[in-house]
Design an enzyme around this catalytic site. Structure first.
Site, mmCIF file in Angstrom:
data_model
loop_
_atom_site.group_PDB
_atom_site.id
_atom_site.type_symbol
_atom_site.label_atom_id
_atom_site.label_comp_id
_atom_site.label_asym_id
_atom_site.label_seq_id
_atom_site.Cartn_x
_atom_site.Cartn_y
_atom_site.Cartn_z
ATOM 1 N N SER A 261 7.633 -3.266 -59.476
ATOM 2 C CA SER A 261 8.746 -2.325 -59.492
ATOM 3 C C SER A 261 9.396 -2.224 -58.118
ATOM 4 O O SER A 261 8.776 -2.495 -57.095
ATOM 5 C CB SER A 261 8.265 -0.937 -59.911
ATOM 6 O OG SER A 261 7.444 -0.377 -58.906
ATOM 7 N N ASP A 262 10.644 -1.815 -58.150
ATOM 8 C CA ASP A 262 11.327 -1.437 -56.924
ATOM 9 C C ASP A 262 10.761 -0.070 -56.524
ATOM 10 O O ASP A 262 10.118 0.604 -57.330
ATOM 11 C CB ASP A 262 12.834 -1.346 -57.196
ATOM 12 C CG ASP A 262 13.674 -1.461 -55.952
ATOM 13 O OD1 ASP A 262 13.115 -1.314 -54.855
ATOM 14 O OD2 ASP A 262 14.877 -1.683 -56.078
ATOM 15 N N TRP A 263 10.987 0.359 -55.285
ATOM 16 C CA TRP A 263 10.473 1.644 -54.823
ATOM 17 C C TRP A 263 10.964 2.773 -55.729
ATOM 18 O O TRP A 263 12.153 2.943 -55.933
ATOM 19 C CB TRP A 263 10.939 1.917 -53.393
ATOM 20 C CG TRP A 263 10.253 1.061 -52.398
ATOM 21 C CD1 TRP A 263 10.704 -0.132 -51.899
ATOM 22 C CD2 TRP A 263 8.984 1.286 -51.804
ATOM 23 N NE1 TRP A 263 9.800 -0.652 -51.018
ATOM 24 C CE2 TRP A 263 8.710 0.206 -50.932
ATOM 25 C CE3 TRP A 263 8.039 2.298 -51.910
ATOM 26 C CZ2 TRP A 263 7.562 0.106 -50.189
ATOM 27 C CZ3 TRP A 263 6.878 2.204 -51.164
ATOM 28 C CH2 TRP A 263 6.653 1.115 -50.314
ATOM 29 N N PHE A 264 10.045 3.508 -56.299
ATOM 30 C CA PHE A 264 10.323 4.680 -57.139
ATOM 31 C C PHE A 264 11.176 4.362 -58.367
ATOM 32 O O PHE A 264 11.873 5.231 -58.873
ATOM 33 C CB PHE A 264 10.966 5.791 -56.311
ATOM 34 C CG PHE A 264 10.166 6.181 -55.109
ATOM 35 C CD1 PHE A 264 8.955 6.830 -55.251
ATOM 36 C CD2 PHE A 264 10.603 5.859 -53.836
ATOM 37 C CE1 PHE A 264 8.202 7.181 -54.138
ATOM 38 C CE2 PHE A 264 9.868 6.203 -52.713
ATOM 39 C CZ PHE A 264 8.655 6.870 -52.874
#
Length: 69
Positions: free
Chosen positions: A50-53
């Site tokens: 995943s991308d951050w958050f």
């Protein structure tokens, strides 16, 4: 789609899903995109992170096929 297919063909080991939505679902929780397209049609064998958050539900994204949050 084409840039991801080219990256898989070039032999990348990982792909990052994003905050964007695909047909109303976050990219990281889009099972059809990860399982059918990326792993099935493109034969991607690396891991999806995943991308951050970018994850709102760990269970939903794990079921969709994402490997690393």
């Amino acid at each position: 789609y084409r840039p991801f297919a080219a990256a898989v063909k070039a032999g990348v080991d990982s792909i990052m899903c994003s905050y964007n939505r695909i047909n109303g679902r976050q990219a990281c929780a889009s099972g059809p995109t990860i399982q059918r397209d990326l792993e099935g049609r493109m034969k991607f064998q690396g891991f999806v992170m995943s991308d951050w958050f970018a994850v709102t539900s760990t269970i939903e994204t794990a079921l969709a096929g994402m490997d690393l949050e």
